[in-house]
Design a protein around this motif. Structure first.
Motif, PDB file in Angstrom:
ATOM      1  N   LEU A   1      -6.346   9.777 -10.605  1.00  0.00           N
ATOM      2  CA  LEU A   1      -6.125   8.587  -9.779  1.00  0.00           C
ATOM      3  C   LEU A   1      -7.292   8.459  -8.815  1.00  0.00           C
ATOM      4  CD1 LEU A   1      -4.103   6.353  -8.739  1.00  0.00           C
ATOM      5  CD2 LEU A   1      -3.249   8.088  -7.168  1.00  0.00           C
ATOM      6  N   THR A   2      -8.029   7.378  -8.905  1.00  0.00           N
ATOM      7  CA  THR A   2      -9.215   7.234  -8.057  1.00  0.00           C
ATOM      8  C   THR A   2      -9.135   5.951  -7.257  1.00  0.00           C
ATOM      9  OG1 THR A   2     -10.505   8.321  -9.795  1.00  0.00           O
ATOM     10  CG2 THR A   2     -11.736   7.293  -8.014  1.00  0.00           C
ATOM     11  N   GLY A   3      -9.301   6.065  -5.943  1.00  0.00           N
ATOM     12  CA  GLY A   3      -9.380   4.888  -5.091  1.00  0.00           C
ATOM     13  C   GLY A   3     -10.828   4.475  -4.922  1.00  0.00           C
TER      14      GLY A   3
ATOM     15  N   ARG B   1     -12.203   6.791  -0.932  1.00  0.00           N
ATOM     16  CA  ARG B   1     -12.654   6.749  -2.334  1.00  0.00           C
ATOM     17  C   ARG B   1     -12.433   8.105  -3.011  1.00  0.00           C
ATOM     18  NH1 ARG B   1     -17.452   3.925   0.245  1.00  0.00           N
ATOM     19  NH2 ARG B   1     -18.682   5.756  -0.289  1.00  0.00           N
ATOM     20  N   ILE B   2     -11.194   8.581  -2.900  1.00  0.00           N
ATOM     21  CA  ILE B   2     -10.848   9.915  -3.396  1.00  0.00           C
ATOM     22  C   ILE B   2     -10.484   9.868  -4.870  1.00  0.00           C
ATOM     23  CG2 ILE B   2      -9.041  11.687  -3.253  1.00  0.00           C
ATOM     24  CD1 ILE B   2      -9.072  11.113  -0.186  1.00  0.00           C
ATOM     25  N   GLN B   3     -10.939  10.878  -5.594  1.00  0.00           N
ATOM     26  CA  GLN B   3     -10.475  11.083  -6.966  1.00  0.00           C
ATOM     27  C   GLN B   3      -9.453  12.217  -6.927  1.00  0.00           C
ATOM     28  OE1 GLN B   3     -12.509  13.504 -10.134  1.00  0.00           O
ATOM     29  NE2 GLN B   3     -13.186  11.492 -10.751  1.00  0.00           N
ATOM     30  N   LEU B   4      -8.200  11.873  -7.198  1.00  0.00           N
ATOM     31  CA  LEU B   4      -7.100  12.844  -7.166  1.00  0.00           C
ATOM     32  C   LEU B   4      -6.641  13.082  -8.603  1.00  0.00           C
ATOM     33  CD1 LEU B   4      -4.866  14.350  -5.461  1.00  0.00           C
ATOM     34  CD2 LEU B   4      -3.544  12.240  -5.618  1.00  0.00           C
ATOM     35  N   THR B   5      -6.755  14.319  -9.069  1.00  0.00           N
ATOM     36  CA  THR B   5      -6.409  14.597 -10.463  1.00  0.00           C
ATOM     37  C   THR B   5      -5.366  15.689 -10.540  1.00  0.00           C
ATOM     38  OG1 THR B   5      -8.704  14.107 -11.046  1.00  0.00           O
ATOM     39  CG2 THR B   5      -7.346  15.117 -12.747  1.00  0.00           C
TER      40      THR B   5
ATOM     41  N   ALA C   1       0.803  -1.230   0.000  1.00  0.00           N
ATOM     42  CA  ALA C   1       0.000   0.000   0.000  1.00  0.00           C
ATOM     43  C   ALA C   1       0.831   1.273   0.000  1.00  0.00           C
ATOM     44  CB  ALA C   1      -0.911   0.015   1.224  1.00  0.00           C
TER      45      ALA C   1
ATOM     46  N   LEU D   1      -6.442   6.452   0.074  1.00  0.00           N
ATOM     47  CA  LEU D   1      -7.218   6.899  -1.090  1.00  0.00           C
ATOM     48  C   LEU D   1      -8.418   5.985  -1.326  1.00  0.00           C
ATOM     49  CD1 LEU D   1      -4.437   7.813  -3.716  1.00  0.00           C
ATOM     50  CD2 LEU D   1      -5.644   9.338  -2.153  1.00  0.00           C
ATOM     51  N   MET D   2      -8.221   4.675  -1.063  1.00  0.00           N
ATOM     52  CA  MET D   2      -9.307   3.722  -1.281  1.00  0.00           C
ATOM     53  C   MET D   2     -10.387   3.857  -0.206  1.00  0.00           C
ATOM     54  SD  MET D   2      -6.916   0.512  -2.430  1.00  0.00           S
ATOM     55  CE  MET D   2      -8.233  -0.692  -2.533  1.00  0.00           C
TER      56      MET D   2
ATOM     57  N   ASN E   1       0.027   6.341   1.633  1.00  0.00           N
ATOM     58  CA  ASN E   1      -0.638   5.056   1.810  1.00  0.00           C
ATOM     59  C   ASN E   1      -1.848   4.995   0.879  1.00  0.00           C
ATOM     60  OD1 ASN E   1      -2.113   2.795   2.643  1.00  0.00           O
ATOM     61  ND2 ASN E   1      -1.245   2.931   4.694  1.00  0.00           N
ATOM     62  N   LEU E   2      -1.739   4.123  -0.122  1.00  0.00           N
ATOM     63  CA  LEU E   2      -2.801   4.041  -1.126  1.00  0.00           C
ATOM     64  C   LEU E   2      -4.134   3.629  -0.509  1.00  0.00           C
ATOM     65  CD1 LEU E   2      -0.796   2.270  -3.966  1.00  0.00           C
ATOM     66  CD2 LEU E   2      -1.369   4.699  -3.802  1.00  0.00           C
ATOM     67  N   MET E   3      -4.073   2.879   0.589  1.00  0.00           N
ATOM     68  CA  MET E   3      -5.314   2.462   1.237  1.00  0.00           C
ATOM     69  C   MET E   3      -6.115   3.676   1.713  1.00  0.00           C
ATOM     70  SD  MET E   3      -7.448   0.188   1.792  1.00  0.00           S
ATOM     71  CE  MET E   3      -7.077  -1.547   1.723  1.00  0.00           C
TER      72      MET E   3
ATOM     73  N   ASP F   1     -15.666  10.040  -1.080  1.00  0.00           N
ATOM     74  CA  ASP F   1     -16.065  10.267  -2.479  1.00  0.00           C
ATOM     75  C   ASP F   1     -15.744  11.676  -2.972  1.00  0.00           C
ATOM     76  OD1 ASP F   1     -17.124   7.697  -3.220  1.00  0.00           O
ATOM     77  OD2 ASP F   1     -18.877   8.131  -2.006  1.00  0.00           O
TER      78      ASP F   1
ATOM     79  N   ILE G   1      -2.840  12.967 -14.578  1.00  0.00           N
ATOM     80  CA  ILE G   1      -3.472  11.689 -14.269  1.00  0.00           C
ATOM     81  C   ILE G   1      -4.647  11.873 -13.326  1.00  0.00           C
ATOM     82  CG2 ILE G   1      -3.071   9.538 -12.968  1.00  0.00           C
ATOM     83  CD1 ILE G   1      -0.210   9.629 -14.196  1.00  0.00           C
TER      84      ILE G   1
END
Lengths: 325, 325
Positions: free
Chosen positions: A258-260, B255-259, A241, B251-252, B247-249, B229, A256
């Motif tokens: 990037l969406t989780g 449930r973030i959308q990062l652009t 992670a 973002l999950m 930590n990618l978790m 969200d 990009i």
């Protein structure tokens, strides 16, 4: 009724068959006599942590079965064969399911096949289309092509998305299955650098969309594989992670998105809406076997420990199903 | 003609007035007699690096002026007062501009005011609406509320977006301007923890959208400030680019959308489409002073070094304009 509970947070050996009270459907809910359920990564996470996603102490987020009784305000008739997502409780002889996410099982599918559909196909559909906005003619990179979600995503990207599919997996046997499902480019990540192959296949442009179940161990190669203005959907962390030293300027230079995402913790309304949208578009494709659940193996409910160990060994191609009745 | 070039990549002292060949418009281009230009962060980046975004050796990405002559296939008449983005070359007495991104200046605006509009308003519009998908009734967090893009974004989020605006800035004077532009909640980040204030103001839910010009130094507080969200648009790294451990978790789970986005390196087609869409929605608002460019100060072209130093000191509220003629 028989059901599976976790004794202590931990390994598969903590799973045990217990006798548990049969649930009662509330308004808007159906009581389902479960014929088959299926194993998902989210169940393993729930097993390992005391604080799972769901309040239900019984594991399992999807089932196929027969409507045994129905609460007030439901539309599905008693006796209907249905499949769908449940809020935990799927590893059991009976479970309640909100009526608005029960889908009538097409006649050509068995209960075992039907139980293999909801979680992975809905996840793949959500990720490819609701979040990933996949368009016809685009190229999508689907990792873990032999997994449950991978096999569903390859089929959906081809059948609904008319996209070019590049997929990765760790054995040639898995890649053969991916190819049979329609994948255009199949990369064995143990033998090839997938980013180099992706660039070759996309005229050095990269892909429009990545379905990323892997996370940190693929991070740099995914970054190299994505197009400028690409979308990158993060739905798993099988490879870790934590990203050490993420340079935000990289995200800006390639612009990009990037969406989780996770499916299980989402609201009842979201799951109902997703289910309705998905099956309106795929019902006929399932009926004519143009979409098909890929089943690796079927275990009886009392062999749940073996079923979990099988998933954790990453050897399965497609779904691991539990036969309940 | 007089123009500004960079001697060596480096500080503001490297900017010099040179005599340069007047450009010639190609098909689809206009030659503009520049009356005013404006300073942007992208110009500073271009000045510091030998490899800027643009091939044009003269700095400057936006101007206001008068059409002096026109290449084949253009629609704008000679003599029209126009403003718009240029592909570099704005810090000069003459510049070419693609016809399809030239906007006729509303009569109530001076050239100095018009030159302060394109880059920041188009960036804010793109970020809030094309990427951020801001909806009426949502809450948006706009950092650097006193900056050029900040002052534009606050106005657009209120006037076009009917959103609740929370903004941050580093002085009460800047926050006063933000309030006068319609910001609902104004936070002095030097005196308050903005994430705590955001949670107070959003019933502990967080905001739907973040416009992030800051990057790493705000990362944790932005994460704490965003809703499940939520959308997070990254358009600057004033506070650093590197996240030590992502930590990618995280973002999950949210449930973030990062652009990530940048405007300057985008294609001519994109800029033309963005310009057309933006001005179709805002022309009347500019005409009736419901949207207004915020100008901090105006420098003559030959004081370009002072103009850059002024921006780099972060003291400006709104735009720094260059008077050319």
């Amino acid at each position: 009724m028989k059901a599976i509970k976790v004794k202590q947070p931990g390994g598969a050996d903590q799973l045990q068959v217990v006798d548990y009270e049969k649930p009662t459907p509330k308004d808007g809910e159906l009581l389902i006599k479960v014929m088959a359920a299926a194993v998902n990564r989210t169940d393993i996470v729930n097993r390992q942590k005391s604080s799972g996603y769901l309040k239900n102490p019984i594991l399992g987020v999807e089932v196929a079965g027969i409507v045994e009784s129905a609460g007030a305000g439901t539309k599905t008739s008693v006796g209907t064969r249905v499949m769908g997502l449940v809020n935990g409780g799927g590893y059991a002889e009976y479970v309640v399911m909100p009526d608005d996410r029960a889908i009538e099982i097409p006649e050509n599918l068995s209960f075992e096949e039907a139980a293999a559909i909801p979680e992975v196909f809905l996840t793949a559909y959500q990720t490819l289309f609701w979040i990933g906005q996949l368009q016809a003619g685009e190229t999508v990179l689907i990792h873990a092509g032999g997994s449950g979600v991978g096999t569903a995503a390859i089929q959906l990207a081809k059948q609904l998305g008319q996209a070019k599919v590049i997929t990765t997996a760790g054995s040639n046997e898995k890649l053969e299955v991916c190819r049979s499902l329609g994948a255009d480019v199949c990369i064995n990540y143990k033998e090839q650098n997938f980013d180099e192959e992706v660039l070759k296949e996309t005229n050095n442009q990269g892909v429009d969309l990545i379905l990323d179940f892997v996370g940190s161990s693929y991070w740099d190669k995914n970054y190299a594989s994505i197009k400028v203005d690409g979308r990158w959907v993060l739905i798993g962390i099988l490879g870790g992670a934590v990203i050490e030293k993420l340079n935000l300027m990289d995200l800006m230079l390639k612009r990009i998105q990037l969406t989780g995402t996770l499916l299980t913790p989402r609201s009842d309304e979201y799951k109902a809406e997703l289910t309705t949208d998905f099956f309106s578009k795929t019902k006929e494709l399932f009926r004519h076997n143009k979409l098909r659940p890929i089943i690796d193996c079927v275990y009886p409910l009392n062999q749940i420990q073996q079923a979990h160990e099988h998933m954790e060994s990453n050897r399965n191609i497609g779904k691991i199903v539990l036969k309940v009745d």
